[in-house]
Write an enzyme that holds these catalytic residues in place. Structure first.
Site, PDB file in Angstrom:
ATOM      1  N   GLU A 199     -23.616  -6.688  -5.604  1.00  0.00           N
ATOM      2  CA  GLU A 199     -23.100  -6.974  -6.885  1.00  0.00           C
ATOM      3  C   GLU A 199     -21.601  -7.040  -6.807  1.00  0.00           C
ATOM      4  OE1 GLU A 199     -23.606  -3.253  -9.347  1.00  0.00           O
ATOM      5  OE2 GLU A 199     -25.681  -3.145  -8.685  1.00  0.00           O
ATOM      6  N   CYS A 232      28.004   3.660   1.935  1.00  0.00           N
ATOM      7  CA  CYS A 232      27.861   2.260   1.538  1.00  0.00           C
ATOM      8  C   CYS A 232      27.239   2.525   0.155  1.00  0.00           C
ATOM      9  CB  CYS A 232      26.863   1.898   2.451  1.00  0.00           C
ATOM     10  SG  CYS A 232      26.149   0.302   1.852  1.00  0.00           S
ATOM     11  N   ASP A 277     -13.029  -5.661 -11.459  1.00  0.00           N
ATOM     12  CA  ASP A 277     -11.849  -5.262 -11.208  1.00  0.00           C
ATOM     13  C   ASP A 277     -11.343  -4.646 -12.621  1.00  0.00           C
ATOM     14  OD1 ASP A 277      -9.508  -4.149  -9.977  1.00  0.00           O
ATOM     15  OD2 ASP A 277      -8.714  -6.117  -9.597  1.00  0.00           O
ATOM     16  N   LYS A 325     -17.941  -6.629  -7.379  1.00  0.00           N
ATOM     17  CA  LYS A 325     -16.998  -5.216  -7.579  1.00  0.00           C
ATOM     18  C   LYS A 325     -15.993  -5.862  -8.743  1.00  0.00           C
ATOM     19  CE  LYS A 325     -14.454  -1.429  -5.706  1.00  0.00           C
ATOM     20  NZ  LYS A 325     -13.485  -1.408  -6.677  1.00  0.00           N
ATOM     21  N   TYR A 337     -19.385  -4.615 -18.228  1.00  0.00           N
ATOM     22  CA  TYR A 337     -20.664  -4.849 -17.505  1.00  0.00           C
ATOM     23  C   TYR A 337     -21.136  -3.474 -17.049  1.00  0.00           C
ATOM     24  CZ  TYR A 337     -20.527  -9.988 -16.436  1.00  0.00           C
ATOM     25  OH  TYR A 337     -20.563 -11.354 -16.580  1.00  0.00           O
ATOM     26  N   LYS A 355     -14.849  -5.279   0.510  1.00  0.00           N
ATOM     27  CA  LYS A 355     -13.571  -5.705  -0.186  1.00  0.00           C
ATOM     28  C   LYS A 355     -13.348  -7.330   0.258  1.00  0.00           C
ATOM     29  CE  LYS A 355     -11.218  -3.561  -2.529  1.00  0.00           C
ATOM     30  NZ  LYS A 355     -10.454  -1.870  -2.597  1.00  0.00           N
ATOM     31  N   CYS A 415      27.255  -5.336   6.510  1.00  0.00           N
ATOM     32  CA  CYS A 415      26.408  -4.929   5.632  1.00  0.00           C
ATOM     33  C   CYS A 415      26.812  -5.911   4.162  1.00  0.00           C
ATOM     34  CB  CYS A 415      26.766  -3.518   5.277  1.00  0.00           C
ATOM     35  SG  CYS A 415      25.809  -2.981   3.648  1.00  0.00           S
ATOM     36  N   CYS A 417      28.577  -3.251   1.723  1.00  0.00           N
ATOM     37  CA  CYS A 417      29.952  -2.784   1.717  1.00  0.00           C
ATOM     38  C   CYS A 417      30.565  -3.503   2.679  1.00  0.00           C
ATOM     39  CB  CYS A 417      29.764  -1.442   2.095  1.00  0.00           C
ATOM     40  SG  CYS A 417      29.095  -1.070   3.516  1.00  0.00           S
ATOM     41  N   CYS A 454      22.917  -0.228   8.156  1.00  0.00           N
ATOM     42  CA  CYS A 454      24.351  -0.102   7.810  1.00  0.00           C
ATOM     43  C   CYS A 454      24.490   1.373   8.045  1.00  0.00           C
ATOM     44  CB  CYS A 454      24.631  -0.517   6.359  1.00  0.00           C
ATOM     45  SG  CYS A 454      26.030   0.249   5.818  1.00  0.00           S
TER      46      CYS A 454
HETATM   47  S1  IVH Z   1     -21.184   1.547  -8.472  1.00  0.00           S
HETATM   48  C1  IVH Z   1     -21.011   5.834  -6.540  1.00  0.00           C
HETATM   49  N1  IVH Z   1     -21.007  -0.966  -8.990  1.00  0.00           N
HETATM   50  O1  IVH Z   1     -15.728   0.616  -8.069  1.00  0.00           O
HETATM   51  C2  IVH Z   1     -21.295   4.317  -7.173  1.00  0.00           C
HETATM   52  N2  IVH Z   1     -18.962   0.122  -9.012  1.00  0.00           N
HETATM   53  O2  IVH Z   1     -14.680   2.547  -6.005  1.00  0.00           O
HETATM   54  C3  IVH Z   1     -20.499   4.187  -8.491  1.00  0.00           C
HETATM   55  N3  IVH Z   1     -17.091  -0.926  -9.586  1.00  0.00           N
HETATM   56  O3  IVH Z   1     -15.035   3.624  -9.845  1.00  0.00           O
HETATM   57  C4  IVH Z   1     -20.012   2.843  -8.592  1.00  0.00           C
HETATM   58  N4  IVH Z   1     -17.815  -2.792  -9.663  1.00  0.00           N
HETATM   59  O4  IVH Z   1     -14.717   1.334 -11.140  1.00  0.00           O
HETATM   60  C5  IVH Z   1     -20.160   0.267  -8.943  1.00  0.00           C
HETATM   61  N5  IVH Z   1     -20.815  -3.120  -9.454  1.00  0.00           N
HETATM   62  C6  IVH Z   1     -20.221  -2.042  -9.287  1.00  0.00           C
HETATM   63  C7  IVH Z   1     -18.993  -1.735  -9.362  1.00  0.00           C
HETATM   64  C8  IVH Z   1     -18.498  -0.648  -9.256  1.00  0.00           C
HETATM   65  C9  IVH Z   1     -16.735  -2.063  -9.627  1.00  0.00           C
HETATM   66  C10 IVH Z   1     -15.731   0.371  -9.370  1.00  0.00           C
HETATM   67  C11 IVH Z   1     -16.073   1.389 -10.198  1.00  0.00           C
HETATM   68  C12 IVH Z   1     -15.811   2.467  -9.256  1.00  0.00           C
HETATM   69  C13 IVH Z   1     -15.168   1.981  -8.116  1.00  0.00           C
HETATM   70  C14 IVH Z   1     -15.593   2.629  -6.901  1.00  0.00           C
END
Ligand code: IVH
Length: 724
Positions: A142, A469, A146, A144, A262, A352, A446, A449, A464
């Site tokens: 999925e 200074c 932000d 992640k 979401y 990531k 520097c 000074c 320095c």
């Molecule tokens: S599952 C035990 N799914 O990532 C797993 N987390 O570092 C629980 N996050 O605190 C999280 N997108 O804020 C999950 N598709 C996603 C996510 C997600 C963002 C964030 C969430 C969590 C952090 C974990």
């Protein structure tokens, strides 16, 4: 209008309005114009105004925001909200997959009964039970998102409580704010299914939905533009804006922020039977939640990596920010077997994206002088947006780096930002050079000074060496007064600058010699603020030794080490004595007895105390009445904690690890991350892992959580539990 009719019409209007909300916010496919929507909405508001007792908590009119609160109430999560381990490369994700195979393979060999221990989870999805050892694992990958995670509690289908993640165990009650987010259903939609007109399918009795509150990039940009026009401070990125929006005491403020949501997980569930993440996402969608359609279910880690690349390619075209992907084992039965380790599930990982890079131009290269005198070249850039933040300056680290990358004024460069770290220049686009670029040379004096700068053998930076200074003094003073050091309220960067510029402060002891006239003479310093500042200076005299040590800016001595030193030596005099005695060849060095003090750190502490001007500084601070002891005069340290090192492993049930560590610190002890011969106690919670094995191996005393609690609660100097 009759009350009865009003009630019926209000019910219909609510259902209709929520349906249009879904079409608009979730499907992006509105069926009516905004004006028509407003008409429906106003009609409902009118009915509710005439019959206030007909207002229901799940009415769309309740989204506009309740009255402001004084502070957030705390909500304890019934199931802790875990965090995720990170993978930064494809190899790390392959290693994650291998760990899962190993773990499941071992379980099959060691504990055949584990296979039936997942009976509490009903497996309704046959495709989610792949062969375990050997066979490929099926994953859901999925985006992640932000933003910030939140938990929404639905009882009998109605949203009753919403909370932030907080420390994972306890969060803040943000129900009133969450109600204003239109993508979040106030009432669950009955799932499609076998029900009929007489027995419609039931919504779960209890459902805790977890997901991410975020701000779409478009909404974020509009909001910042408006704020700028009004002269208000803008937000650095959509995540901060979302967090700021959700954590508002006045829900009307939240209502005005374009927040979205979401769903991706659950906490406690009663009355919904799904056996896999994939089935869960579908179920959440059916119940009325926005679920990302970018999620995919794939088998085998190489397929996961292909999906990761696909999402990476999409990243820039998405209307919201994602900083990576989350890879989850699909089958709940397997998830349960895999369990968790140190507050993260073994069955999921955050994969990531690499930090974002953007190209911009170097307008100039400046040199900054830090608290330790280090000269840092800094590139002044044509402002550029990198991962949601406008970057105007980027560090070039040191002269070696500038030379290695050959960064010149006028160059086009790639700038990178990872998380909250300072942006840096990573590469020069040399092909775009015109020949007009100016190479950079480090100054020999520097820039603050004019004093001499030196570069010691083996060091990357020039410093320095003028102890007075002004640039160093300014940084040093701001550090000394900072929250994590002497914590002198009101003494921030700006005041520190002025005090140094006016010559009021030439070293840290001068802070305690400030008189009212001195302070009142500073810019924008009203009588009241001057008095407040002097009071804060006075109050800071009581800070314990650890803070003083952290405040002095001894190289290599940060907060944690300062606490260890304070706990071990108890007084500044004792530490100074230990740091200045001559240690005979082969004899034990009293400094090296302290956890985390290796030869480099010991050298740095000796150098600092070896300098006569520093010894004079300490004398002057003591004369000014600054406390130089670990314990306040007259107090007795708890002998079972003072100077002792605790290591926590496994998960604690009655407190978080941070709370436990704070309890230790408050009693003069120290919490460390790993077991070594300097460890006095290992506190083992549930599912303790390798640290516990190591403690046993090394013969370190092991405490259960209850034993640790007893030690904390019985604060009057009992005998520590048997060290076996
Ligand atoms: S599952 C035990 N799914 O990532 C797993 N987390 O570092 C629980 N996050 O605190 C999280 N997108 O804020 C999950 N598709 C996603 C996510 C997600 C963002 C964030 C969430 C969590 C952090 C974990």
């Amino acid at each position: 209008m009759e009350r009865k009719d009003a009630q019926r019409e209000a019910g219909l209007l609510r259902a209709e309005i929520e349906r249009h909300n879904r079409l608009y916010y979730r499907k992006d496919a509105p069926e009516i114009t905004d004006a028509e929507y407003d008409r429906l909405f106003r009609r409902l508001v009118g009915i509710e105004a005439t019959f206030p007792d007909l207002v229901t908590p799940d009415s769309p009119t309740q989204r506009v925001g309740a009255a402001p609160a004084e502070q957030f109430a705390q909500v304890r999560h019934r199931v802790p909200m875990l965090s995720l381990q990170n993978a930064m490369s494809e190899d790390e994700v392959r290693a994650f997959d291998e760990r899962i195979h190993r773990f499941l393979g071992r379980q099959d060999m060691d504990a055949p009964e584990a296979a039936s221990s997942s009976a509490s989870v009903s497996c309704t999805d046959p495709s989610s039970s792949p062969a375990r050892s050997g066979g490929d694992i099926t994953y859901v990958i999925e985006p992640k998102f932000d933003g910030l995670s939140a938990e929404l509690v639905y009882e009998d289908g109605v949203l009753t409580v919403a909370a932030t993640r907080g420390d994972g165990t306890t969060g803040e009650d943000v129900t009133a704010n969450v109600r204003t987010i239109r993508a979040i259903p106030l009432r669950l939609q009955a799932p499609p299914g076998p029900g009929d007109l007489f027995a419609p399918p039931a919504v779960p009795r209890l459902l805790e939905v977890r997901g991410e509150v975020y701000m779409p990039v478009g909404g974020f940009e509009d909001m910042n533009r408006e704020r700028e026009a009004r002269g208000e401070p803008t937000f650095a990125n959509p995540r901060n804006a979302a967090a700021g929006g959700l954590r508002q005491l006045d829900p009307k403020v939240t209502a005005a922020r374009p927040l979205d949501f979401y769903a991706y997980a659950t906490g406690v569930v009663d009355g919904l039977s799904v056996g896999s993440q994939w089935a869960l996402l579908q179920a959440l969608r059916d119940l009325g939640f926005a679920v990302s359609d970018l999620a995919r279910r794939v088998t085998g880690i190489e397929a996961v990596i292909r999906e990761y690349r696909r999402l990476g390619d999409l990243r820039d075209s998405l209307p919201f920010e994602i900083d990576g992907t989350v890879v989850k084992v699909d089958s709940f039965a397997l998830q349960q077997k895999l369990g968790e380790v140190s507050r993260s599930p073994r069955w999921a990982i955050a994969f990531k994206f690499p930090p974002r890079r953007e190209v911009t131009r170097v307008l100039d290269i400046l040199v900054q002088v830090g608290r330790t005198g280090a000269l840092t070249p800094v590139a002044v850039l044509e402002p550029v947006r990198v991962a949601g933040v406008v970057v105007r300056r980027a560090t070039l680290h040191n002269e070696g780096e500038v030379a290695r990358k050959d960064v010149r004024v006028g160059d086009y460069v790639e700038v990178q930002r990872a998380g909250d770290v300072i942006p840096e220049v990573v590469a020069v686009q040399t092909a775009r050079r015109t020949g007009d670029e100016r190479p950079f040379a480090m100054p020999v004096a520097c820039p603050s000074c004019g004093g001499p700068v030196v570069r010691e053998e083996g060091e990357a930076v020039r410093r320095c060496v003028n102890a007075s200074c002004p640039a160093q003094l300014r940084e040093h003073l701001a550090h000394f007064a900072g929250k994590r050091a002497m914590d002198i309220e009101h003494l921030g960067d700006k005041l520190a600058d002025q005090m140094v510029d006016r010559g009021l402060v030439k070293d840290m002891a001068d802070v305690y010699a400030l008189r009212y006239e001195d302070v009142a003479s500073l810019d924008r310093m009203a009588e009241k603020s001057a008095r407040n500042l002097l009071e804060a200076v006075e109050a800071s005299k009581q800070r314990p030794l650890a803070r003083m040590l952290a405040a002095l800016g001894i190289r290599q001595v940060g907060e944690a080490l300062a606490r260890s030193l304070a706990a071990r030596f108890q007084t500044m005099d004792a530490l100074a004595a230990a740091a200045t005695i001559a240690v005979a060849e082969g004899a034990p060095d009293p400094l090296a007895e302290v956890e985390d003090v290796g030869p480099v750190v010991a050298r740095s502490i000796r150098d600092w105390f070896g300098s006569p001007s520093n010894r004079i500084l300490i004398d002057r601070l003591a004369q000014a009445g600054v406390r130089m002891t670990h314990e306040p005069a007259g107090a007795v340290a708890d002998p079972r904690f003072a100077g002792r090192t605790f290591v926590f492993t496994g998960s604690l049930t009655s407190m978080t690890r941070e709370q436990a560590q704070a309890l230790v610190a408050a009693r003069g002890g120290k919490a460390a991350g790993s077991v070594s011969r300097k460890t006095d106690y290992v506190v083992a919670g549930a599912d303790a892992g390798s640290k516990l094995d190591k403690a046993r191996e090394m013969g370190v005393a092991v405490l259960t959580e209850d034993e640790f609690r007893a030690m904390v609660d019985d604060g009057n100097g009992g005998v520590p539990p048997d060290a076996t």
